[in-house]
Design a protein around this motif. Structure first.
Motif, PDB file in Angstrom:
ATOM      1  N   VAL A  74      80.029  38.864  11.997  1.00 10.14           N
ATOM      2  CA  VAL A  74      80.385  39.980  12.871  1.00 10.14           C
ATOM      3  C   VAL A  74      81.191  39.466  14.063  1.00 10.14           C
ATOM      4  O   VAL A  74      80.709  38.623  14.832  1.00 10.14           O
ATOM      5  CB  VAL A  74      79.123  40.703  13.386  1.00 10.14           C
ATOM      6  CG1 VAL A  74      79.517  41.998  14.081  1.00 10.14           C
ATOM      7  CG2 VAL A  74      78.149  40.965  12.237  1.00 10.14           C
ATOM      8  N   ILE A  75      82.404  39.925  14.202  1.00  5.81           N
ATOM      9  CA  ILE A  75      83.223  39.564  15.370  1.00  5.81           C
ATOM     10  C   ILE A  75      83.430  40.822  16.194  1.00  5.81           C
ATOM     11  O   ILE A  75      84.202  41.713  15.821  1.00  5.81           O
ATOM     12  CB  ILE A  75      84.596  38.999  14.956  1.00  5.81           C
ATOM     13  CG1 ILE A  75      84.425  37.959  13.829  1.00  5.81           C
ATOM     14  CG2 ILE A  75      85.314  38.392  16.167  1.00  5.81           C
ATOM     15  CD1 ILE A  75      85.745  37.542  13.207  1.00  5.81           C
ATOM     16  N   ASN A  76      82.721  40.895  17.277  1.00  6.56           N
ATOM     17  CA  ASN A  76      82.830  42.068  18.128  1.00  6.56           C
ATOM     18  C   ASN A  76      83.690  41.726  19.334  1.00  6.56           C
ATOM     19  O   ASN A  76      83.416  40.786  20.068  1.00  6.56           O
ATOM     20  CB  ASN A  76      81.437  42.523  18.582  1.00  6.56           C
ATOM     21  CG  ASN A  76      81.532  43.783  19.428  1.00  6.56           C
ATOM     22  OD1 ASN A  76      81.640  43.722  20.655  1.00  6.56           O
ATOM     23  ND2 ASN A  76      81.559  44.925  18.757  1.00  6.56           N
ATOM     24  N   ARG A  77      84.772  42.462  19.522  1.00  7.14           N
ATOM     25  CA  ARG A  77      85.635  42.198  20.674  1.00  7.14           C
ATOM     26  C   ARG A  77      86.555  43.376  20.888  1.00  7.14           C
ATOM     27  O   ARG A  77      86.627  44.304  20.081  1.00  7.14           O
ATOM     28  CB  ARG A  77      86.434  40.913  20.482  1.00  7.14           C
ATOM     29  CG  ARG A  77      87.270  40.880  19.220  1.00  7.14           C
ATOM     30  CD  ARG A  77      88.011  39.573  19.079  1.00  7.14           C
ATOM     31  NE  ARG A  77      89.186  39.515  19.930  1.00  7.14           N
ATOM     32  CZ  ARG A  77      89.576  38.452  20.631  1.00  7.14           C
ATOM     33  NH1 ARG A  77      88.859  37.352  20.605  1.00  7.14           N
ATOM     34  NH2 ARG A  77      90.679  38.487  21.361  1.00  7.14           N
TER      35      ARG A  77
ATOM     36  N   GLU B  41      75.141  38.663   9.979  1.00  7.26           N
ATOM     37  CA  GLU B  41      74.228  39.784   9.831  1.00  7.26           C
ATOM     38  C   GLU B  41      74.185  40.194   8.366  1.00  7.26           C
ATOM     39  O   GLU B  41      75.128  40.799   7.870  1.00  7.26           O
ATOM     40  CB  GLU B  41      74.729  40.938  10.704  1.00  7.26           C
ATOM     41  CG  GLU B  41      73.654  41.868  11.176  1.00  7.26           C
ATOM     42  CD  GLU B  41      74.248  43.076  11.883  1.00  7.26           C
ATOM     43  OE1 GLU B  41      74.743  42.918  13.014  1.00  7.26           O
ATOM     44  OE2 GLU B  41      74.250  44.171  11.289  1.00  7.26           O
TER      45      GLU B  41
ATOM     46  N   TRP C 193      84.725  46.807   7.887  1.00  9.71           N
ATOM     47  CA  TRP C 193      84.018  45.861   7.032  1.00  9.71           C
ATOM     48  C   TRP C 193      84.965  45.355   5.947  1.00  9.71           C
ATOM     49  O   TRP C 193      85.560  46.156   5.231  1.00  9.71           O
ATOM     50  CB  TRP C 193      82.812  46.536   6.370  1.00  9.71           C
ATOM     51  CG  TRP C 193      81.839  47.135   7.351  1.00  9.71           C
ATOM     52  CD1 TRP C 193      82.062  48.182   8.197  1.00  9.71           C
ATOM     53  CD2 TRP C 193      80.500  46.701   7.587  1.00  9.71           C
ATOM     54  NE1 TRP C 193      80.946  48.443   8.960  1.00  9.71           N
ATOM     55  CE2 TRP C 193      79.965  47.544   8.601  1.00  9.71           C
ATOM     56  CE3 TRP C 193      79.696  45.693   7.056  1.00  9.71           C
ATOM     57  CZ2 TRP C 193      78.660  47.397   9.080  1.00  9.71           C
ATOM     58  CZ3 TRP C 193      78.395  45.555   7.513  1.00  9.71           C
ATOM     59  CH2 TRP C 193      77.891  46.398   8.529  1.00  9.71           C
TER      60      TRP C 193
ATOM     61  N   PHE D 265      83.661  43.081  10.494  1.00  6.77           N
ATOM     62  CA  PHE D 265      82.617  42.488   9.643  1.00  6.77           C
ATOM     63  C   PHE D 265      83.293  41.796   8.462  1.00  6.77           C
ATOM     64  O   PHE D 265      83.933  42.460   7.654  1.00  6.77           O
ATOM     65  CB  PHE D 265      81.664  43.566   9.103  1.00  6.77           C
ATOM     66  CG  PHE D 265      80.880  44.294  10.154  1.00  6.77           C
ATOM     67  CD1 PHE D 265      81.433  45.361  10.863  1.00  6.77           C
ATOM     68  CD2 PHE D 265      79.564  43.933  10.423  1.00  6.77           C
ATOM     69  CE1 PHE D 265      80.693  46.044  11.817  1.00  6.77           C
ATOM     70  CE2 PHE D 265      78.819  44.607  11.381  1.00  6.77           C
ATOM     71  CZ  PHE D 265      79.386  45.668  12.086  1.00  6.77           C
TER      72      PHE D 265
ATOM     73  N   SER E 160      83.714  46.049  15.950  1.00  7.39           N
ATOM     74  CA  SER E 160      83.341  44.828  15.237  1.00  7.39           C
ATOM     75  C   SER E 160      84.136  44.711  13.951  1.00  7.39           C
ATOM     76  O   SER E 160      84.347  45.701  13.244  1.00  7.39           O
ATOM     77  CB  SER E 160      81.848  44.835  14.896  1.00  7.39           C
ATOM     78  OG  SER E 160      81.088  44.695  16.072  1.00  7.39           O
TER      79      SER E 160
ATOM     80  N   PRO F  46      80.373  33.050  14.546  1.00  4.14           N
ATOM     81  CA  PRO F  46      80.055  34.472  14.586  1.00  4.14           C
ATOM     82  C   PRO F  46      78.573  34.740  14.341  1.00  4.14           C
ATOM     83  O   PRO F  46      77.881  33.918  13.765  1.00  4.14           O
ATOM     84  CB  PRO F  46      80.880  35.025  13.427  1.00  4.14           C
ATOM     85  CG  PRO F  46      80.890  33.906  12.441  1.00  4.14           C
ATOM     86  CD  PRO F  46      80.918  32.633  13.255  1.00  4.14           C
TER      87      PRO F  46
ATOM     88  N   GLU G 158      80.614  51.295  13.751  1.00  7.15           N
ATOM     89  CA  GLU G 158      80.626  49.971  14.384  1.00  7.15           C
ATOM     90  C   GLU G 158      81.955  49.251  14.238  1.00  7.15           C
ATOM     91  O   GLU G 158      82.266  48.360  15.014  1.00  7.15           O
ATOM     92  CB  GLU G 158      79.540  49.092  13.754  1.00  7.15           C
ATOM     93  CG  GLU G 158      78.161  49.682  13.824  1.00  7.15           C
ATOM     94  CD  GLU G 158      77.295  49.256  12.639  1.00  7.15           C
ATOM     95  OE1 GLU G 158      76.535  48.281  12.798  1.00  7.15           O
ATOM     96  OE2 GLU G 158      77.396  49.880  11.553  1.00  7.15           O
ATOM     97  N   GLY G 159      82.697  49.601  13.178  1.00  8.01           N
ATOM     98  CA  GLY G 159      83.977  48.923  12.989  1.00  8.01           C
ATOM     99  C   GLY G 159      84.429  48.883  11.549  1.00  8.01           C
ATOM    100  O   GLY G 159      84.130  49.781  10.759  1.00  8.01           O
TER     101      GLY G 159
ATOM    102  N   TRP H 221      89.976  44.376  20.519  1.00  9.79           N
ATOM    103  CA  TRP H 221      91.090  43.860  19.745  1.00  9.79           C
ATOM    104  C   TRP H 221      92.414  44.298  20.342  1.00  9.79           C
ATOM    105  O   TRP H 221      92.527  45.391  20.891  1.00  9.79           O
ATOM    106  CB  TRP H 221      91.006  44.338  18.296  1.00  9.79           C
ATOM    107  CG  TRP H 221      89.758  43.839  17.613  1.00  9.79           C
ATOM    108  CD1 TRP H 221      88.561  44.482  17.533  1.00  9.79           C
ATOM    109  CD2 TRP H 221      89.596  42.583  16.951  1.00  9.79           C
ATOM    110  NE1 TRP H 221      87.644  43.724  16.862  1.00  9.79           N
ATOM    111  CE2 TRP H 221      88.251  42.539  16.483  1.00  9.79           C
ATOM    112  CE3 TRP H 221      90.425  41.489  16.703  1.00  9.79           C
ATOM    113  CZ2 TRP H 221      87.744  41.460  15.788  1.00  9.79           C
ATOM    114  CZ3 TRP H 221      89.934  40.430  15.999  1.00  9.79           C
ATOM    115  CH2 TRP H 221      88.601  40.406  15.552  1.00  9.79           C
TER     116      TRP H 221
END
Lengths: 617, 617
Positions: A482-485, A477, A408, A453, A451, A474, A405-406, A487
């Motif tokens: 969580v910042i999903n974008r 969770e 952390w 985190f 994301s 944000p 997911e990204g 980048w």
């Protein structure tokens, strides 16, 4: 994979997160980076010198027949050497140091020469004691020593690429797998440690038999093979445990190993037991510092809410074990509550274990003291000193984790880092004055959607978050923002955590904290020490519940934020009577501007009384 | 003269005050008069019955050879019979009761028949045990039994004019003086008691040898004759004692005896030791209830400030001993601080020792309980029940004292009394709702100039005083308001003591009371009991330091003033975490109107938790 390295991405399929490689994170802060530097320059060379002085290295030379003499010290002293190698290896992963690199090679040579042709390695069980090998798993720590060897070997291999120690470890591990297992010898390690080491060796080598043996050792518990005591956590099968009991370090090392196993085999019963034990620890048996183990007797957990301050055991190693276990729990789940505890234990349970100058250690960490408890240069049972060192030098690997997911962010400290997220390179530059200021800035260099985190520490009641200057709200969770974008190079993220100092009070069942409060700022727990308070007995200080706490940065004790406020001194010697109406008692109280310092920094100056839980006025 | 009788005015020349005759004071209040009545109607007949049931009277019959059998029970069980005789005697001094009068005569007959021709009397040391007489003073309590016999005999003589028991006592006392003394047998009573009894016997008979023997027994201490332990207060000569230690009842009985001796011989070193011990007791080792003896182990005093609540020993007999000692200290000095302690111990240390219905007893008096501690009908070691009874029936004699200066009012309760002041008859009628109301009215009938000394209780911060309707500002002399005038028939004095309920807090060194407050109104210490607080665990109640306390009279538990206020319930089961910031912790607290009752009245209803020292919010 619990050690702070990326190694085999196919492993740990029941873990949500993977650790990042220790060398992918370069700490640039003044708090931890300075301390890691101190490890390389002062602590690790000095520990080497003491290990020579105390015969810990000679034990290897004697076992190898290179020098004559008798094994000296405790039968588990090999582990100090192994933990030192592990600590140096982590240091070398992020720092060039030819001298330490060569020194560790030299030490590995000594270890190698002490190994038997059949792979067995334990300098205590040599010569006439050879016949006693594997005869007393309950007390004699052979598997505990083996575990530390394996961890050191993996760290050394990952840090340097060299296989010199890993080869030794594998030879010993293979020996152990030949001895123990279903249809072979039964056994339970009296002091857990080898379980997590075996799982890590499996991750490192891809060799299933190490994982199987770790599982075997955990499954064998509760059958009474080592006496069935709760001290040894052998009173029940692991999966049936409800309450965290026994020797605190053993208990938490065992949980760490069981969590490692869980990450690999995904056994729900194991996961449920771990959740129960975690809940029991944090709701009934953990000090406010993240330390564990209330009792000197048996170095053990006490009853629920038995958390004495002056007589706390709170072994440094137990806080380290708590940190390690929570790191593994974080990896399984991606839940911030585990990273919160890592942070708490790190600043307040582990860091007090070493002096500001990096030369002395606490084994026992009371939360209140009259001035007699001081750090020591070393201990006959010296588990804590190299354990603190390996924890500090490995810290870069704990700051972040990654998942499909990204990225952390678990712990905050200035750093520059590079990660691979699903095949894309991501560079991060983090700037913060943490733990003194709650503002954390990230500069992201990436060209990918994922994301970010960011852990929302439990202690931060309010926070604000900006992306490229725009305030965002944000998704939260389980303790992570969580910042999903997608980048892009130059993206900035600014997190502003509320880090105002505040009080804590204690569960009403914790008798020893009744009518008391603790001061804390962000993740840092504070204490009163005589030296900052006119030399008075700080046990006599009382602070009102509505005290206004004021911060002030001081260039002492490595640079700390002190916390001041208006309190009162209730000096017992001014009381002529046993009982007084409050108005009369108040007339005996003298106003005082108290100064609190971080608990980790106590006992670095003139000896005097110290207290974490302060009486409420 | 320490017992509550005027007897020989030539005695006690080192005492400032003399006690008044017990029959010169007729209590007319609803508090104590009702309780004395209860003693005569319920408690004393029931105690007689139990003494028959338990063989305590048969021991005398067996010793006399009137019935066959073996001595049964503890070797000091004779004292229960003696204390019962003493209690009945005091009752008879102020009440006509033919049945009890005859019963006590019957019992005295049994005692008489058990006495040896040589005067020796102890039903345990008979038949084959005769040879062991006086061989183990440390453990075997012969002199303790003798002391209680003497006290009972003096009381009986003074109350009834009969010499039946006094003759027995004198025969035994003469036997003892033949055995012990300088140039005779050395010895120290293991359990003090005989010292004060011998001094009183001297006062009663004018026979110097009893006083000499009392002095001998006190002077012999500290020579190691009974082992030299602090438990036995034999570790030092009495005059060198600094700290109050050892078995609490023994220690306080010894101090009572030493104070009696001091009143007769005026030995400064003795007086100084008594002052030191008193100071040590009240500033370091006394419960807020006036109870003494922190430890179950050795029924003893603890270290300074060691005053646990739940595990308090606080034996009823020790509070009685504290009352007796302070009465003697009051007589020596005329200082109100001693009467303050008599009052405190009476309402809160002694009175809890008996149930409201007069049928059950506490031996141990914890200040906090979870609901399991209940009064018992009797005990194998039953020192407390008849001790409480003799204290209550003797109370009229403690209300006043006299001196050549005038009349001293030590304790307040409605009464009508007659005294002789320097040859003039003085009649007093006192009216008050004490201890629930602080107004006390005196009607004086006299024709003489003298001082009326009214105790100004320490707890009364404000007070006003009127003589014949005019407000006066009396001289305050060491805790007494002194009104010197020529008194005339019809003079009235109205004292209005501030008796508002208030909190008490504890010396900061009393660890068990840290962060806690107690509620008190006038001399009465309060407690929380589940029954008045919706059945909740009152240990969870917290009250703010600025609580507004409201009083309400309730017709229960013999008639009591309850105290109510706004508090909070901090229920541990509502806490999911171990540590919380105060604002979050406050959200778990529920407001509650608490009701407190006098501590003496606890454990008379449904069992449930009780607490004196309440957590502060």
């Amino acid at each position: 994979m619990s050690q702070a390295f990326v190694v085999n991405a196919n492993r740990s399929k029941y873990a949500r997160l993977k650790p990042v490689s220790i060398d992918s994170v370069k700490l640039t802060d003044s708090f931890w980076a300075n301390r890691i530097k101190l490890m390389g320059e002062v602590t690790l060379p000095l520990q080497y010198q003491i290990m020579e002085e105390t015969g810990r290295l000679d034990n290897f030379r004697i076992a190898a027949g290179k020098v004559s003499g008798e094994f000296s010290g405790f039968f588990f002293n090999d582990t100090d050497v192994y933990k030192w190698i592990e600590a140096v290896s982590y240091f070398l992963a992020t720092n060039r140091d030819e001298k330490l690199d060569q020194l560790v090679d030299k030490v590995i040579e000594e270890v190698k020469d002490a190994q038997d042709p059949d792979g067995y390695l334990d300098t205590y069980f040599t010569f006439s004691r050879k016949q006693d090998r594997w005869t007393n798993l309950k007390d004699m720590h052979e598997l505990y020593c083996a575990g530390h060897l394996f961890q050191a070997a993996i760290a050394h291999h990952r840090a340097t690429g060299k296989t010199s120690l890993l080869d030794i470890a594998i030879r010993f591990a293979d020996h152990i797998t030949r001895v123990f297992g279903p249809d072979k010898k039964e056994g339970v390690p009296g002091h857990p440690e080898v379980e997590m080491a075996l799982v890590e060796l499996y991750r490192e080598t891809n060799d299933q038999k190490y994982l199987d043996l770790a599982k075997f050792f955990i499954d064998e518990r509760g059958k009474g093979l080592i006496g069935g005591s709760s001290y040894h956590i052998d009173h029940k099968p692991f999966r049936e445990l409800e309450e965290i009991v026994g020797h605190a370090v053993r208990s938490l090392y065992l949980n760490s190993g069981a969590t490692d196993l869980y990450m690999e085999i995904g056994d729900k019963a194991l996961g449920n037991a771990l959740e129960r034990l975690w809940d029991n620890l944090v709701t009934k048996k953990m000090y406010v510092t993240g330390a564990a183990g209330a009792r000197h007797e048996g170095e053990s957990f006490g009853d629920p809410y038995e958390l004495p301050n002056e007589t706390a055991y709170a072994e440094t190693c137990a806080a380290i074990a708590n940190f390690m276990w929570n790191h593994r729990m974080l990896l399984t789940s991606g839940e911030g509550r585990f990273a919160d505890l890592m942070e708490l234990a790190l600043y307040n349970g582990i860091l007090p274990g070493i002096s500001i100058d990096g030369k002395e250690y606490f084994y026992v960490n009371p939360l209140a003291d009259r001035g007699g408890h001081r750090r020591q240069r070393w201990f006959a049972c010296a588990c804590c000193p190299p354990n603190v060192a390996r924890t500090i030098t490995s810290l870069p690997g704990y700051m972040y984790s990654v998942s499909p997911e990204g990225i952390w962010v678990n712990l905050y400290a200035s750093n520059v880092s590079e990660f691979d997220v699903n095949g894309s390179a991501v560079a991060i530059e983090e700037k913060t004055d943490y733990p003194w200021e709650g503002v954390v800035e990230f500069k992201i260099d990436a060209d990918a959607a994922f994301s970010l985190f960011l852990r929302k520490p439990e202690w931060s009641r309010e926070f604000s978050l900006n992306v490229n200057g725009e305030k965002i709200k944000p998704v939260l969770e389980k303790g992570y923002m969580v910042i999903n974008r997608k980048w892009q190079k130059g993206d900035t993220v600014t997190l502003d955590l509320d880090m105002k100092p505040e009080l804590w009070e204690s569960h009403p069942s914790v008798k020893d904290n009744a009518g008391r409060v603790a001061i804390r700022k962000g993740p840092v727990v504070y204490c009163l020490e005589a030296e900052d308070n006119s030399g008075i007995n700080v046990w006599d200080i009382e602070i009102p519940k509505d005290v206004k706490l004021v911060e002030e940065y001081k260039n002492m004790l490595g640079g700390i934020m002190v916390i001041k406020g208006k309190g009162w001194v209730n000096d017992p010697s001014s009381w002529e009577k046993l009982y007084l109406p409050p108005e009369e008692a108040d007339r005996l109280r003298n106003e005082l501007e108290f100064t609190a310092i971080p608990y980790y920094a106590w006992a670095n100056r003139t000896p005097g009384p110290m207290e974490v839980w302060i009486k409420r006025k």
